[in-house]
Write an enzyme that holds these catalytic residues in place. Structure first.
Site, PDB file in Angstrom:
ATOM      1  N   VAL A 156      45.126  36.778  53.978  1.00  0.00           N
ATOM      2  CA  VAL A 156      45.753  38.086  53.787  1.00  0.00           C
ATOM      3  C   VAL A 156      46.157  38.259  52.324  1.00  0.00           C
ATOM      4  O   VAL A 156      47.297  38.539  51.992  1.00  0.00           O
ATOM      5  CB  VAL A 156      46.960  38.313  54.737  1.00  0.00           C
ATOM      6  CG1 VAL A 156      46.503  38.764  56.095  1.00  0.00           C
ATOM      7  CG2 VAL A 156      47.832  37.060  54.859  1.00  0.00           C
ATOM      8  N   GLY A 157      45.152  38.091  51.457  1.00  0.00           N
ATOM      9  CA  GLY A 157      45.316  38.425  50.046  1.00  0.00           C
ATOM     10  C   GLY A 157      45.140  39.913  49.874  1.00  0.00           C
ATOM     11  O   GLY A 157      45.434  40.697  50.784  1.00  0.00           O
ATOM     12  N   LYS A 174      27.144  37.116  39.509  1.00  0.00           N
ATOM     13  CA  LYS A 174      28.511  36.679  39.803  1.00  0.00           C
ATOM     14  C   LYS A 174      28.953  35.728  38.706  1.00  0.00           C
ATOM     15  O   LYS A 174      28.124  35.107  38.017  1.00  0.00           O
ATOM     16  CB  LYS A 174      28.566  35.960  41.152  1.00  0.00           C
ATOM     17  CG  LYS A 174      29.921  36.007  41.828  1.00  0.00           C
ATOM     18  CD  LYS A 174      30.202  37.362  42.451  1.00  0.00           C
ATOM     19  CE  LYS A 174      31.468  37.326  43.293  1.00  0.00           C
ATOM     20  NZ  LYS A 174      31.706  38.605  43.987  1.00  0.00           N
ATOM     21  N   VAL A 192      42.509  41.950  49.826  1.00  0.00           N
ATOM     22  CA  VAL A 192      41.625  42.621  50.778  1.00  0.00           C
ATOM     23  C   VAL A 192      42.108  42.426  52.208  1.00  0.00           C
ATOM     24  O   VAL A 192      42.169  43.377  52.997  1.00  0.00           O
ATOM     25  CB  VAL A 192      40.177  42.126  50.623  1.00  0.00           C
ATOM     26  CG1 VAL A 192      39.281  42.746  51.693  1.00  0.00           C
ATOM     27  CG2 VAL A 192      39.647  42.469  49.239  1.00  0.00           C
TER      28      VAL A 192
END
Length: 363
Positions: A186-187, A80, A189
């Site tokens: 609620v971006g 990452k 994805v």
């Protein structure tokens, strides 16, 4: 604190601290485990409150990618990257190019992709400096249309099919009509998940730190807006965490009411003990790295040149993986998080122990 003694270090193979004075880049790349293949994981950009927070996040996220790819049956290791900065105001072409140079310097041991705070434009900028990036070019979708390389729709699809399986297991229902779901975040994805749920007939309650995201969910999907601190205590069927990690903790468990927890956020459990406590309180928890694997499956098929149909079938197999986890947990009385860890370790062959939880390998 030395990174080697950090509680989340867990024997990482490589941790790279990246700084470019001219662009202001401050970033960290963590390669956790390459037993199964090169480390692949997204590049997140976030305004961390401290460098320590960034280190902790990248170590936990990269470790989670090892388990995620293993459980999903992918020939990939775990890695990452995080860029410390505001994703709305802190980007420049110079900064992105500098990040691409650092990724390239690792010679393919780490392959980057989009994550929270980054998307296709950032991947395209990285691609100008390194070939070790996925999601920078358009691809053909299942219906034959052309879409961007952004894997978030695949993550949302995987969470949806996993959520549906969790509902089937815990609530005994296949029809989602009237199902009450609270979505935290609620971006890209979270909104994608909300769209799948709305199409299936579910009722939605949403919150987000960005008001524009909430407004879009309200206007497009008829979602009900709630304040962020109220999302945990709603009397709903499913709580879907789709924002940052660590949100399932001793404090939030005091108000959490939903019998099913199934969402896209990484590292949802603040500590391993929380998984056992969820089990004790009769919440069915879909382990995060099992249910949110759609994105890594997507970028894997982009990398190897697989078809959209192959990717879609693999993503929909998340439901079967979760079914096995749920059934094993029900049979053994263990938490779903312990069972998921063990399944991931079975593929890794026990080469790398689960972080801070050696007892899981013996249970």
């Amino acid at each position: 604190m030395s990174v080697f003694t950090h509680p989340d270090f867990d024997g990482h193979e490589q941790v790279v601290f990246c700084h470019d004075k001219s662009s202001g880049l401050r970033a960290i790349i963590a390669i956790h485990n390459t037993t199964l293949g090169p480390a692949l994981g997204g590049c997140r950009m976030f305004p961390y409150a401290s460098d320590d927070d960034a280190v902790r996040d990248v170590l936990r996220l990269s470790r989670g990618m090892t388990l995620k790819s293993s459980l999903a049956g992918l020939k990939l290791g775990g890695g990452k990257a995080v860029i410390i900065g505001d994703p709305h105001t802190g980007k420049s072409q110079a900064l992105l190019h500098a990040m691409g140079d650092f990724v390239d310097s690792l010679g393919g041991r780490y392959i980057t992709a989009a994550d929270s705070g980054t998307g296709e434009p950032e991947m395209q900028a990285f691609a100008q400096r390194t070939r070790h990036v996925i999601g920078a070019t358009p691809r053909t979708t299942l219906d034959g249309s052309i879409a961007s390389g952004d894997p978030s729709p695949s993550t949302a699809l995987g969470v949806f099919v996993g959520l549906r399986e969790a509902v089937r297991q815990r609530l005994g229902r296949d029809d989602l009509t009237g199902l009450k779901v609270a979505i935290q975040g609620v971006g890209h994805v979270g909104l994608g998940l909300a769209r799948h749920l709305k199409q299936a007939g579910a009722e939605l309650w949403v919150c987000d730190i960005f008001d524009a995201n909430v407004r879009q969910a309200m206007e497009e999907l008829g979602a009900n807006a709630v304040r962020p601190h109220d999302i945990y205590g709603l009397d709903v069927d499913v709580f879907a965490p789709c924002a940052m990690g660590g949100i399932l903790n001793a404090e939030t468990l005091q108000t959490l009411r939903a019998p099913v927890i199934a969402g896209a956020a990484n590292n949802q459990l603040a500590s391993p003990e929380i998984g056992a406590e969820l089990q004790r309180r009769n919440h069915l928890y879909a382990p995060d790295y099992a249910i949110n694997a759609g994105g890594i499956i997507d970028v894997y098929y982009q990398r190897v040149g697989g078809s959209a149909a192959q990717s879609d079938a693999h993503i929909r197999g998340i439901a079967e993986t979760l079914r096995e986890i749920f059934e094993r947990a029900a049979s053994s009385g263990e938490s779903t998080s312990i069972v998921a860890d063990r399944l991931a370790q079975e593929r890794l062959g026990g080469v790398h122990a689960v972080p801070n939880q050696p007892q899981r390998l013996q249970a």
